[in-house]
Motif scaffolding. Structure first.
Motif, PDB file in Angstrom:
ATOM      1  N   CYS A 128       0.811  -1.220   0.000  1.00  0.00           N
ATOM      2  CA  CYS A 128       0.000   0.000   0.000  1.00  0.00           C
ATOM      3  C   CYS A 128       0.847   1.274   0.000  1.00  0.00           C
ATOM      4  CB  CYS A 128      -0.941   0.006   1.197  1.00  0.00           C
ATOM      5  SG  CYS A 128      -0.124   0.311   2.779  1.00  0.00           S
ATOM      6  N   GLY A 129       2.078   1.175   0.467  1.00  0.00           N
ATOM      7  CA  GLY A 129       2.976   2.321   0.446  1.00  0.00           C
ATOM      8  C   GLY A 129       2.908   3.221   1.654  1.00  0.00           C
ATOM      9  N   ALA A 130       2.040   2.922   2.604  1.00  0.00           N
ATOM     10  CA  ALA A 130       1.885   3.805   3.768  1.00  0.00           C
ATOM     11  C   ALA A 130       3.195   3.950   4.547  1.00  0.00           C
ATOM     12  CB  ALA A 130       0.787   3.272   4.682  1.00  0.00           C
ATOM     13  N   CYS A 131       3.870   2.859   4.781  1.00  0.00           N
ATOM     14  CA  CYS A 131       5.105   2.919   5.583  1.00  0.00           C
ATOM     15  C   CYS A 131       6.164   3.775   4.911  1.00  0.00           C
ATOM     16  CB  CYS A 131       5.634   1.523   5.862  1.00  0.00           C
ATOM     17  SG  CYS A 131       5.940   0.547   4.382  1.00  0.00           S
ATOM     18  N   ALA A 132       6.305   3.614   3.597  1.00  0.00           N
ATOM     19  CA  ALA A 132       7.300   4.395   2.864  1.00  0.00           C
ATOM     20  C   ALA A 132       6.939   5.871   2.862  1.00  0.00           C
ATOM     21  CB  ALA A 132       7.426   3.861   1.443  1.00  0.00           C
ATOM     22  N   GLY A 133       5.647   6.168   2.853  1.00  0.00           N
ATOM     23  CA  GLY A 133       5.210   7.552   2.898  1.00  0.00           C
ATOM     24  C   GLY A 133       5.479   8.185   4.250  1.00  0.00           C
ATOM     25  N   ILE A 134       5.315   7.413   5.307  1.00  0.00           N
ATOM     26  CA  ILE A 134       5.495   7.932   6.663  1.00  0.00           C
ATOM     27  C   ILE A 134       6.967   7.978   7.046  1.00  0.00           C
ATOM     28  CG2 ILE A 134       5.063   7.423   9.108  1.00  0.00           C
ATOM     29  CD1 ILE A 134       2.355   6.186   8.149  1.00  0.00           C
ATOM     30  N   CYS A 135       7.709   6.969   6.676  1.00  0.00           N
ATOM     31  CA  CYS A 135       9.110   6.880   7.099  1.00  0.00           C
ATOM     32  C   CYS A 135       9.994   6.363   5.954  1.00  0.00           C
ATOM     33  CB  CYS A 135       9.229   5.964   8.312  1.00  0.00           C
ATOM     34  SG  CYS A 135      10.882   5.960   9.019  1.00  0.00           S
ATOM     35  N   PRO A 136      10.258   7.219   4.971  1.00  0.00           N
ATOM     36  CA  PRO A 136      11.049   6.792   3.811  1.00  0.00           C
ATOM     37  C   PRO A 136      12.505   6.506   4.139  1.00  0.00           C
ATOM     38  CG  PRO A 136      10.590   9.149   3.711  1.00  0.00           C
ATOM     39  CD  PRO A 136       9.783   8.605   4.853  1.00  0.00           C
ATOM     40  N   ASP A 137      12.972   6.949   5.310  1.00  0.00           N
ATOM     41  CA  ASP A 137      14.360   6.638   5.690  1.00  0.00           C
ATOM     42  C   ASP A 137      14.541   5.150   5.974  1.00  0.00           C
ATOM     43  OD1 ASP A 137      15.500   9.243   5.597  1.00  0.00           O
ATOM     44  OD2 ASP A 137      14.423   9.738   7.429  1.00  0.00           O
ATOM     45  N   VAL A 138      13.464   4.486   6.328  1.00  0.00           N
ATOM     46  CA  VAL A 138      13.553   3.070   6.714  1.00  0.00           C
ATOM     47  C   VAL A 138      12.843   2.151   5.717  1.00  0.00           C
ATOM     48  CG1 VAL A 138      12.934   1.373   8.489  1.00  0.00           C
ATOM     49  CG2 VAL A 138      13.790   3.642   9.157  1.00  0.00           C
ATOM     50  N   PHE A 139      11.699   2.601   5.204  1.00  0.00           N
ATOM     51  CA  PHE A 139      10.894   1.723   4.344  1.00  0.00           C
ATOM     52  C   PHE A 139      10.817   2.265   2.928  1.00  0.00           C
ATOM     53  CE2 PHE A 139       9.233   1.477   8.690  1.00  0.00           C
ATOM     54  CZ  PHE A 139       9.405   0.125   8.938  1.00  0.00           C
ATOM     55  N   VAL A 145      12.820  -2.961   4.075  1.00  0.00           N
ATOM     56  CA  VAL A 145      13.599  -2.132   4.983  1.00  0.00           C
ATOM     57  C   VAL A 145      14.909  -1.783   4.288  1.00  0.00           C
ATOM     58  CG1 VAL A 145      14.823  -2.085   7.183  1.00  0.00           C
ATOM     59  CG2 VAL A 145      12.555  -3.139   7.051  1.00  0.00           C
ATOM     60  N   VAL A 146      15.176  -0.487   4.182  1.00  0.00           N
ATOM     61  CA  VAL A 146      16.393  -0.051   3.495  1.00  0.00           C
ATOM     62  C   VAL A 146      17.475   0.397   4.467  1.00  0.00           C
ATOM     63  CG1 VAL A 146      15.270   0.516   1.334  1.00  0.00           C
ATOM     64  CG2 VAL A 146      15.405   2.247   3.103  1.00  0.00           C
ATOM     65  N   ALA A 147      17.088   0.684   5.705  1.00  0.00           N
ATOM     66  CA  ALA A 147      18.078   1.093   6.711  1.00  0.00           C
ATOM     67  C   ALA A 147      17.442   0.976   8.085  1.00  0.00           C
ATOM     68  CB  ALA A 147      18.522   2.530   6.474  1.00  0.00           C
TER      69      ALA A 147
END
Ligand code: SF4
Length: 61
Positions: A12-23, A33-35
């Motif tokens: 859905c992309g919600a996590c990446a929208g809220i915390c792009p530093d991690v998701f 998880v990218v970091a």
């Protein structure tokens, strides 16, 4: 805190929208998880992303 995304992810992309530093949404259409969070600010937004996931796909690793 470290996180992982499990097989419940629906992309859905919600996590990446809220915390792009991690998701990040990957080319496969699912979040990854990218970091690991490195600051209090990112730790807070990562926890917010985890709480916001509609399928409880984000786990503490
Ligand atoms: S919020 Fe949950 S379901 Fe949506 S992309 Fe992130 S891990 Fe997947």
């Amino acid at each position: 805190m470290k996180y992982l995304v499990n097989e419940n992810c629906i992309g859905c992309g919600a996590c990446a929208g809220i915390c792009p530093d991690v998701f990040e949404l990957g080319g496969d259409g699912y979040a990854h998880v990218v970091a690991d969070p490195q600051s209090d600010t990112v730790r807070e937004t990562a926890a917010e992303a985890m709480a916001s996931c509609p399928t409880s796909a984000i786990e503490e690793a």
